[in-house]
Design an enzyme around this catalytic site. Structure first.
Site, PDB file in Angstrom:
ATOM      1  N   SER A  20       0.839  -1.195   0.000  1.00  0.00           N
ATOM      2  CA  SER A  20       0.000   0.000   0.000  1.00  0.00           C
ATOM      3  C   SER A  20       0.878   1.250   0.000  1.00  0.00           C
ATOM      4  CB  SER A  20      -0.914  -0.017   1.226  1.00  0.00           C
ATOM      5  OG  SER A  20      -0.140   0.002   2.419  1.00  0.00           O
ATOM      6  N   TYR A  21       0.218   2.418  -0.071  1.00  0.00           N
ATOM      7  CA  TYR A  21       0.946   3.688  -0.108  1.00  0.00           C
ATOM      8  C   TYR A  21       1.805   3.828   1.153  1.00  0.00           C
ATOM      9  CZ  TYR A  21       1.792   8.672  -0.845  1.00  0.00           C
ATOM     10  OH  TYR A  21       2.387   9.887  -1.055  1.00  0.00           O
TER      11      TYR A  21
END
Length: 249
Positions: A155-156
């Site tokens: 994920s980010y």
């Protein structure tokens, strides 16, 4: 807070850069003099720590260590006083121990001990743990994390959140890791023995991005990229598992 930091930083950086370049053209004509509300206290911490290290004077010390081994079971007994800075005193204690080589166990206490599972991973914690566990700088860690993000593997990586949203499907993320040779069995225990993922919740949320977690499984990474990815996966599986339960004797 973010907007305020940006506005103040941009305004004062421009102001002091232009003013100081006029005052000191020979030294600062091509320099950017940045300003940030966190820069000054941070610099103070750095200088304070630097001075403490520079002024530290090491002293030799001595300590006693007793090791006992029976049937392949090795136990190290530590000295209650830990250490002394006088060699002669420690030598005296050593001689006493050598003259009386038999010891008697007077009491043995055993109690249950729990170790909490880690909180979901945010950016600051990722940088700290990667530095301590993987010996990677914060810059290197984030460069690798951003590359893994663009590849769709995690994920980010820039987030202040350490709480997983309630509507997030964590089960599918754990299922994606069950086929791995190293941690797949542990992922399977989360889904089976422990009745699914139950993450420990932190107290921070930036209302923008969830904690850092793996998106899909891969086994084709090499070098530091593989290390960072493995760390993120293992941390994620640990935070959605159960607290460690053991005994302390």
């Amino acid at each position: 807070r973010m907007e305020l930091d940006l506005r103040i930083g941009a305004a004062f950086t421009r102001f002091q850069t232009m003013r100081l370049q006029k005052m000191f053209p020979n030294n600062l004509s091509d320099k950017l003099i940045s300003y940030g509300s966190c820069q000054f206290p941070t610099m103070g911490f750095v200088v304070e720590r630097y001075k403490a290290i520079e002024n530290f004077t090491s002293e030799p010390f001595w300590k006693l260590k007793v090791t006992h081994e029976v049937d392949g079971c090795k136990v190290d007994f530590t000295w209650k006083r830990v250490r002394l800075f006088h060699q002669m005193a420690v030598e005296v204690y050593k001689d006493i121990c050598m003259e009386n080589t038999m010891a008697r166990v007077e009491e043995c206490k055993s109690k249950p001990k729990n170790k909490w599972r880690p909180l979901p991973l945010d950016t600051v914690e990722l940088e700290k743990l990667a530095s301590r566990k993987l010996r990677l700088s914060a810059k290197t860690t984030m460069t690798i994390a951003e590359k893994l993000y663009t590849q769709g593997l995690i994920s980010y990586p820039r987030t202040e959140t350490n709480i997983f949203p309630k509507e997030m499907n964590l089960t599918s993320l754990v299922e994606a890791q069950t086929g791995d040779n190293q941690w797949g069995a542990f992922a399977g225990r989360i889904l089976g023995e422990w009745n699914g993922p139950h993450p420990r919740a932190g107290k921070k949320s930036d209302q923008a991005h969830p904690p850092i977690h793996p998106i899909k499984h891969t086994s084709g990474l090499q070098g530091d990229e593989a290390k960072v990815y493995e760390f993120i996966v293992r941390h994620f599986l640990a935070c959605v598992s159960q607290d460690a339960v053991g005994k302390e004797t």
